[in-house]
Design a protein around this motif. Structure first.
Motif, PDB file in Angstrom:
ATOM      1  N   ASN A   1       0.683  -1.317   0.030  1.00 27.10           N
ATOM      2  CA  ASN A   1       0.033  -0.129  -0.017  1.00 27.10           C
ATOM      3  C   ASN A   1       0.932   1.336   0.050  1.00 27.10           C
ATOM      4  N   LEU A   2       2.102   1.205   0.848  1.00 19.56           N
ATOM      5  CA  LEU A   2       2.898   2.224   0.460  1.00 19.56           C
ATOM      6  C   LEU A   2       3.775   2.504  -0.686  1.00 19.56           C
ATOM      7  N   ALA A   3       4.042   1.417  -1.206  1.00 21.55           N
ATOM      8  CA  ALA A   3       5.010   1.344  -2.570  1.00 21.55           C
ATOM      9  C   ALA A   3       3.905   1.932  -3.643  1.00 21.55           C
ATOM     10  N   ASN A   4       2.852   1.475  -3.583  1.00 25.89           N
ATOM     11  CA  ASN A   4       1.812   2.067  -4.538  1.00 25.89           C
ATOM     12  C   ASN A   4       1.585   3.323  -4.791  1.00 25.89           C
TER      13      ASN A   4
ATOM     14  N   ASP B   1      -5.510   3.809   1.974  1.00 26.76           N
ATOM     15  CA  ASP B   1      -6.169   4.025   3.066  1.00 26.76           C
ATOM     16  C   ASP B   1      -5.298   3.505   4.310  1.00 26.76           C
ATOM     17  N   THR B   2      -4.273   2.924   4.318  1.00 22.28           N
ATOM     18  CA  THR B   2      -3.298   2.572   5.568  1.00 22.28           C
ATOM     19  C   THR B   2      -2.429   3.840   5.747  1.00 22.28           C
ATOM     20  N   VAL B   3      -2.166   4.831   4.748  1.00 24.83           N
ATOM     21  CA  VAL B   3      -1.392   5.860   5.041  1.00 24.83           C
ATOM     22  C   VAL B   3      -1.704   6.908   5.855  1.00 24.83           C
TER      23      VAL B   3
ATOM     24  N   PHE C   1       7.686   9.481   2.546  1.00 28.02           N
ATOM     25  CA  PHE C   1       7.723   8.277   1.645  1.00 28.02           C
ATOM     26  C   PHE C   1       7.364   8.604   0.117  1.00 28.02           C
ATOM     27  N   ALA C   2       6.191   8.988   0.034  1.00 24.78           N
ATOM     28  CA  ALA C   2       5.433   8.976  -1.236  1.00 24.78           C
ATOM     29  C   ALA C   2       5.927  10.577  -1.682  1.00 24.78           C
TER      30      ALA C   2
END
Lengths: 305, 142
Positions: free
Chosen positions: A111-114, A120-122, A148-149
């Motif tokens: 979910n983070l890398a996408n 939703d978890t971010v 991160f993003a």
């Protein structure tokens, strides 16, 4: 210049093997994003499957300092079950994440890398001040989830680097010395012995309850003093900017205040300066502004109703 | 990998699990509706847990026990779906039955809310869901 043999897909069993993989391969964890992209022809080529590592981090580990270390590779359903009443905003986000089948495969790392602005978890991780644990050929290092993003679909991952874990410090109001728990029915609260109550939660606005991409999302975390004043207020909003953003204007209005009607109105007004939503197929920019404000009002008024 | 209790050796680890089940093993219960994890027609059990077989590669299931609708015992779930007319075109039903069976294995007496949550990843364009939820409730009671 010699040409390397074309990389092939593999299923390594140790993290060290993943560190040594050909950086041209994509990592495949739960597959719930990558295999959709492959089917659509947006991704081709070999993958490195990280779903079967023997030495993957355990799903949730609590360190002596009260930091929760979450595996980037564990299915979200496993994380939520292991967290129980800890990190209620993250658990709430997982509860409305896609569907049961997806939660049984999808991972925090994926979910983070996408790097979707609507991931939703971010927002909960940003509100909790979590840090991404990265590793790669050059060793390990940490980056705040908030940094991160770097844009839609873009991250600060260097070639060959990958996400091993996410570390979440104790949320505001959690007394790490004596983590007595006194969760209410909403699993929103953990109180220490000081009369300070830790509040955190997550609200998603979407077309339907399951399997919907967020139109907007809001995660909040703060400590509520005995008189109702809020301290260490953190608001993190999804799908209202190119990346998940903190809301410093609204946070500043709320900090140290009891959220009465006037304070709430001022916080809602300040929210406008914190976000930059766009109109797209899911909603207009104006709707996103109103929906996020509504979510903040809900988060605050549940406390004074 | 075991599929429905039988040890198998898939020829192509990079095939999607769904394609291996259907095209190589002839297990056509799981179906490709959307191919992107939204419809649940391809739902199978991976070590007892419902997953979308369209979103997994065979290599990811190599140590696992895969159960398709063909491998489920004939139980009250199937009977209740038939008796309750919870099946119309039938395309989604294998996935529905797999998800419902996993729910009842974990929660033999689920609430309606638990039933709806367990089936939230399975779309049905025919029934309107009411008859499906009633069938699961009936299966739990029987």
């Amino acid at each position: 210049m010699t040409k390397n043999p074309a990389p092939r897909s593999s299923s390594p069993r140790t993290m060290a093997e993943v560190d040594r993989r050909d950086p041209a391969t994509w990592l495949l964890a739960g597959g719930t994003d990558l295999l959709v992209r492959r089917r659509a022809g947006l991704h081709q080529g070999p993958v490195t499957d990280v779903s079967r590592l023997r030495d993957a981090p355990e799903p949730v580990r609590e360190t002596p300092g009260g930091i929760l270390r979450l595996s980037a590779l564990a299915p979200l359903s496993v994380l939520a079950a292991e967290l129980g009443d800890r990190l209620p905003a993250l658990v709430a986000a997982i509860a409305c994440f896609a569907s049961g089948q997806i939660r049984n495969r999808a991972t925090l790392g994926g979910n983070l890398a996408n790097a979707s602005p609507a991931a939703d978890t971010v927002p909960p991780l940003v509100a909790y001040g979590a840090v991404v644990g990265l590793r790669g050929p050059a060793g390990t290092h940490e980056v705040p989830v908030a940094e991160f993003a770097t844009g839609p679909g873009r991250t600060c991952l260097a070639p060959g680097e990958w996400i091993e874990a996410v570390e979440v410090p104790p949320p505001p109001g959690i007394d790490t010395g004596s983590p007595e728990t006194a969760a209410d029915a909403g699993a929103e609260d953990r109180s220490g012995s000081t009369g300070v109550v830790a509040r955190s939660g997550f609200r998603k606005v979407a077309g339907r309850r399951a399997l919907a991409i967020s139109v907007v999302s809001l995660a909040w975390a703060w400590a509520e003093g005995p008189g109702g004043a809020l301290r260490d207020v953190r608001l993190a909003a999804g799908a209202v900017a190119p990346v998940v953003v903190r809301c410093p204007g609204a946070e500043a209005v709320l900090e140290g205040r009891v959220p009465d009607r006037d304070v709430i109105a001022k916080a809602v007004e300040a929210l406008d300066g914190d976000i930059s939503p766009i109109s797209d197929l899911r909603a207009s920019a104006a709707y996103r502004r109103r929906a996020l404000k509504g979510a903040l009002v809900e988060a605050l008024t549940r406390r004074i109703s | 990998m075991k599929v429905n209790g039988v040890a198998v050796t898939p020829p192509d680890p990079d095939a999607r699990l769904l394609d291996y089940l259907r095209d190589d093993l002839g297990l056509t219960g799981a179906k490709e509706g959307c191919g992107m994890g939204e419809c649940g027609s391809c739902t199978v059990l991976l070590d007892g847990t419902p997953v979308c077989s369209c979103l997994m590669l065979v290599r990811q299931a190599e140590d696992a026990e895969v159960t398709t609708v063909e491998g489920l015992p004939r139980t009250a779930v199937q009977d209740a779906f038939v008796e309750g007319q919870a099946v119309q075109c039938g395309f989604c039903i294998a996935g529905m039955v797999v998800s419902a069976s996993a729910l009842l294995a974990a929660h033999p007496d689920p609430s309606d809310e638990q039933i709806r949550t367990a089936l939230e990843g399975n779309l049905c364009r025919c029934t309107g869901y009411g008859s499906i939820v009633r069938a699961v409730r009936k299966a739990a009671a029987s």
